[in-house]
Design a protein around this motif. Sequence first.
Motif, PDB file in Angstrom:
ATOM      1  N   PHE A  76       0.764  -1.174   0.160  1.00 33.02           N
ATOM      2  CA  PHE A  76      -0.013  -0.098   0.028  1.00 33.02           C
ATOM      3  C   PHE A  76       0.829   1.274   0.008  1.00 33.02           C
ATOM      4  CE2 PHE A  76      -2.882  -3.016   2.432  1.00 33.02           C
ATOM      5  CZ  PHE A  76      -3.691  -3.403   1.488  1.00 33.02           C
ATOM      6  N   THR A  77       0.190   2.386  -0.370  1.00 34.61           N
ATOM      7  CA  THR A  77       1.103   3.584  -0.485  1.00 34.61           C
ATOM      8  C   THR A  77       0.355   4.446   0.521  1.00 34.61           C
ATOM      9  OG1 THR A  77       1.188   3.285  -3.111  1.00 34.61           O
ATOM     10  CG2 THR A  77       1.356   5.585  -2.000  1.00 34.61           C
ATOM     11  N   GLN A  78       1.207   5.198   1.131  1.00 34.53           N
ATOM     12  CA  GLN A  78       0.722   6.022   2.175  1.00 34.53           C
ATOM     13  C   GLN A  78       0.660   7.553   1.614  1.00 34.53           C
ATOM     14  OE1 GLN A  78       0.586   5.067   5.412  1.00 34.53           O
ATOM     15  NE2 GLN A  78       0.150   7.181   6.388  1.00 34.53           N
ATOM     16  N   LEU A  79      -0.694   7.774   1.581  1.00 34.11           N
ATOM     17  CA  LEU A  79      -1.019   9.306   1.005  1.00 34.11           C
ATOM     18  C   LEU A  79      -1.084  10.391   2.048  1.00 34.11           C
ATOM     19  CD1 LEU A  79      -4.182   7.976  -1.205  1.00 34.11           C
ATOM     20  CD2 LEU A  79      -1.877   8.425  -1.940  1.00 34.11           C
ATOM     21  N   PRO A  80      -0.989  11.656   1.707  1.00 33.11           N
ATOM     22  CA  PRO A  80      -0.928  12.563   2.598  1.00 33.11           C
ATOM     23  C   PRO A  80      -2.449  12.714   3.143  1.00 33.11           C
ATOM     24  CG  PRO A  80      -0.216  13.269   0.586  1.00 33.11           C
ATOM     25  CD  PRO A  80      -0.710  12.089   0.425  1.00 33.11           C
ATOM     26  N   LEU A  81      -2.592  13.325   4.371  1.00 31.43           N
ATOM     27  CA  LEU A  81      -3.933  13.364   4.896  1.00 31.43           C
ATOM     28  C   LEU A  81      -5.177  14.100   4.140  1.00 31.43           C
ATOM     29  CD1 LEU A  81      -5.505  12.975   7.486  1.00 31.43           C
ATOM     30  CD2 LEU A  81      -4.586  15.192   8.243  1.00 31.43           C
ATOM     31  N   ALA A  82      -4.523  15.039   3.359  1.00 33.34           N
ATOM     32  CA  ALA A  82      -5.488  15.913   2.594  1.00 33.34           C
ATOM     33  C   ALA A  82      -6.243  14.911   1.399  1.00 33.34           C
ATOM     34  CB  ALA A  82      -4.827  17.128   1.833  1.00 33.34           C
ATOM     35  N   ALA A  83      -5.147  13.980   0.899  1.00 32.74           N
ATOM     36  CA  ALA A  83      -5.734  13.198  -0.041  1.00 32.74           C
ATOM     37  C   ALA A  83      -6.432  12.120   0.540  1.00 32.74           C
ATOM     38  CB  ALA A  83      -4.450  12.440  -0.732  1.00 32.74           C
ATOM     39  N   VAL A  84      -6.149  11.470   1.577  1.00 29.36           N
ATOM     40  CA  VAL A  84      -7.023  10.477   2.234  1.00 29.36           C
ATOM     41  C   VAL A  84      -8.406  11.407   2.745  1.00 29.36           C
ATOM     42  CG1 VAL A  84      -7.265   9.221   4.390  1.00 29.36           C
ATOM     43  CG2 VAL A  84      -5.338   9.329   3.212  1.00 29.36           C
ATOM     44  N   LEU A  85      -8.458  12.515   2.998  1.00 27.68           N
ATOM     45  CA  LEU A  85      -9.760  12.959   3.291  1.00 27.68           C
ATOM     46  C   LEU A  85     -10.696  13.381   2.121  1.00 27.68           C
ATOM     47  CD1 LEU A  85      -8.737  15.762   5.920  1.00 27.68           C
ATOM     48  CD2 LEU A  85     -10.242  14.000   6.368  1.00 27.68           C
ATOM     49  N   ALA A  86     -10.088  13.700   0.981  1.00 25.67           N
ATOM     50  CA  ALA A  86     -10.701  13.777  -0.350  1.00 25.67           C
ATOM     51  C   ALA A  86     -11.322  12.481  -0.723  1.00 25.67           C
ATOM     52  CB  ALA A  86      -9.685  14.388  -1.428  1.00 25.67           C
ATOM     53  N   LEU A  87     -10.366  11.595  -0.710  1.00 25.40           N
ATOM     54  CA  LEU A  87     -10.985  10.172  -1.251  1.00 25.40           C
ATOM     55  C   LEU A  87     -12.048   9.647  -0.371  1.00 25.40           C
ATOM     56  CD1 LEU A  87      -7.406   8.429  -2.167  1.00 25.40           C
ATOM     57  CD2 LEU A  87      -9.547   9.103  -3.494  1.00 25.40           C
ATOM     58  N   GLN A  88     -12.028   9.885   0.826  1.00 27.10           N
ATOM     59  CA  GLN A  88     -13.312   9.290   1.853  1.00 27.10           C
ATOM     60  C   GLN A  88     -14.289  10.287   1.646  1.00 27.10           C
ATOM     61  OE1 GLN A  88     -11.550   9.963   5.856  1.00 27.10           O
ATOM     62  NE2 GLN A  88     -10.541   7.728   6.020  1.00 27.10           N
ATOM     63  N   ALA A  89     -14.398  11.541   1.331  1.00 25.56           N
ATOM     64  CA  ALA A  89     -15.275  12.065   1.075  1.00 25.56           C
ATOM     65  C   ALA A  89     -16.120  11.829  -0.378  1.00 25.56           C
ATOM     66  CB  ALA A  89     -15.021  13.741   0.767  1.00 25.56           C
ATOM     67  N   GLY A  90     -15.253  11.368  -1.212  1.00 23.62           N
ATOM     68  CA  GLY A  90     -15.959  10.887  -2.589  1.00 23.62           C
ATOM     69  C   GLY A  90     -16.439   9.493  -2.421  1.00 23.62           C
ATOM     70  N   LEU A  91     -16.046   8.888  -1.281  1.00 21.90           N
ATOM     71  CA  LEU A  91     -16.426   7.254  -1.206  1.00 21.90           C
ATOM     72  C   LEU A  91     -17.922   7.535  -0.262  1.00 21.90           C
ATOM     73  CD1 LEU A  91     -13.246   5.200  -0.322  1.00 21.90           C
ATOM     74  CD2 LEU A  91     -14.872   5.017  -2.445  1.00 21.90           C
ATOM     75  N   VAL A  92     -17.945   8.678   0.719  1.00 19.92           N
ATOM     76  CA  VAL A  92     -18.907   8.585   1.683  1.00 19.92           C
ATOM     77  C   VAL A  92     -20.201   9.429   1.306  1.00 19.92           C
ATOM     78  CG1 VAL A  92     -19.731   9.043   4.142  1.00 19.92           C
ATOM     79  CG2 VAL A  92     -17.481   7.933   3.728  1.00 19.92           C
ATOM     80  N   LEU A  93     -19.880  10.637   0.785  1.00 19.92           N
ATOM     81  CA  LEU A  93     -20.730  11.736   0.483  1.00 19.92           C
ATOM     82  C   LEU A  93     -21.936  11.122  -0.623  1.00 19.92           C
ATOM     83  CD1 LEU A  93     -18.895  14.962   0.514  1.00 19.92           C
ATOM     84  CD2 LEU A  93     -20.136  13.954   2.283  1.00 19.92           C
ATOM     85  N   PRO A  94     -21.516  10.534  -1.598  1.00 23.34           N
ATOM     86  CA  PRO A  94     -22.567  10.034  -2.465  1.00 23.34           C
ATOM     87  C   PRO A  94     -23.691   9.056  -1.677  1.00 23.34           C
ATOM     88  CG  PRO A  94     -20.382   9.804  -3.495  1.00 23.34           C
ATOM     89  CD  PRO A  94     -20.251   9.973  -2.119  1.00 23.34           C
ATOM     90  N   LEU A  95     -23.251   8.361  -0.823  1.00 23.82           N
ATOM     91  CA  LEU A  95     -24.312   7.939  -0.027  1.00 23.82           C
ATOM     92  C   LEU A  95     -25.738   8.832   0.327  1.00 23.82           C
ATOM     93  CD1 LEU A  95     -22.098   5.580   2.266  1.00 23.82           C
ATOM     94  CD2 LEU A  95     -23.109   4.810   0.297  1.00 23.82           C
ATOM     95  N   LEU A  96     -25.251   9.888   0.396  1.00 26.50           N
ATOM     96  CA  LEU A  96     -26.590  10.764   0.872  1.00 26.50           C
ATOM     97  C   LEU A  96     -27.598  10.684  -0.130  1.00 26.50           C
ATOM     98  CD1 LEU A  96     -24.555  14.008   1.919  1.00 26.50           C
ATOM     99  CD2 LEU A  96     -25.669  12.226   3.311  1.00 26.50           C
TER     100      LEU A  96
END
Length: 433
Positions: A76-96
């Motif tokens: 696995f690749t260790q991503l910056p915190l900002a990138a992790v937050l962006a990817l998590q938002a892209g995965l979770v927010l569409p559930l709305l």
Amino acid sequence: MTTTTSAGDTGGTGAPAARLARAGQRLRQADRAHPWVLDTAVAALVFLMFCLPDLLHHGGAGDGDGDGRHRFRLVFTQLPLAAVLALQAGLVLPLLWRRRRPMAAFVAIAVVFVLQWSLGAALRADVALFVALYSLALHGQLRRLPWAGAVMAAGMVLVAVRVSPAVSVWDALFFLLSTATAALAVGLTVRTRRAQLAGLRERAARLETERDQRIRLATATERARVAREMHDIVGHNLSVIITLADAGAYATDTAPERGKEALQLIGDTGRTALGELRRVLGVLREASDGARRTPELSPQPGLADIETLCDGVRTAGLEIVYRTVGEVDALDQGVQLTVYRIVQEALTNTLKHAGAGTRVNLSVVVEDERLVIRIRDNGPAGHPGPWNEEGHGLVGMHERAALYGGTVSAGPAADGGWAVEAALDLTPQAGTR
């Protein structure tokens, strides 16, 4: 004692189930009233359970020693915190909007999922893709499921290839595809169950409608039965009256007091018959608002009252020419009542639809064993009369004429105006003598 224990056991197991059913019903009602609450709760739950742990342990994935940790650190690749937050938002927010637009939510999450694994990052929030697949199977169009399945399989292959240095490709594919199949199967099962419940509710509503229709049909049948009972009431009491009249006539010369008694009995019997007849009519005739009409207390009208009826209508503006042909006075009271009601209905409709100043020719003709009623006016050409409305004028005429094997016809006259003709059969039926 056995019965008591069984009832207690049943109540013990049934009460929690009933409470759960009521709670589920309240939740469904609340969800229909505020659908955003549940969607937001699902997204928040995914964030707390799968996103927050990644954020708390960010930067510590490579700590510690051991072959397992080392192997996964290489995968696995260790991503910056900002990138992790962006990817998590892209995965979770569409559930709305996973229920309102399930296909759009699935596609958005799948795009972020592929991007994340293309970068070589692993996030616990990837579970959102399985939630989106479940929602698509439950709320989406079934024809889109094969495309979603193909996208899901491609994404699982990408993940299996990425983790191949640490886990066998086939083992990873088996686990991932089994999880995706489970999400898809659960969604389809819940969808089928809801469709079955909707079908049961629709069937229950249809059965309720059919029950109401059966009640109305039963009511109509009962009213028809009561109408037939009128014949028995009248026939019985008339037989009694005729017998008393014959006895009174015979006793007039020999025992006048017995003749007087017979006349009193005739009066009592006649009043009783009239009261029973009016009670039956009160059952059959209901006002439009559902309340029963108050029975009339005056004697039933006959042919002698048609002239009075015409005088009353003349005062309203109609010009009526009334004539009779044949021995109309010899008709029995039932026929006279039928004739009177038909004439009354026809004149009322002429006054209502043709208006004042209309000339009406009314004739009642007795020809051997046949009686013909003709009502003809010179109102506006082809005025519609009551027959195209929702009223029951023509139906009532048909029913009254049918009591004597008659027919009723109504329509525009050849030279203008409106014509009504009713024919009654006066042939005595078998058993009347």
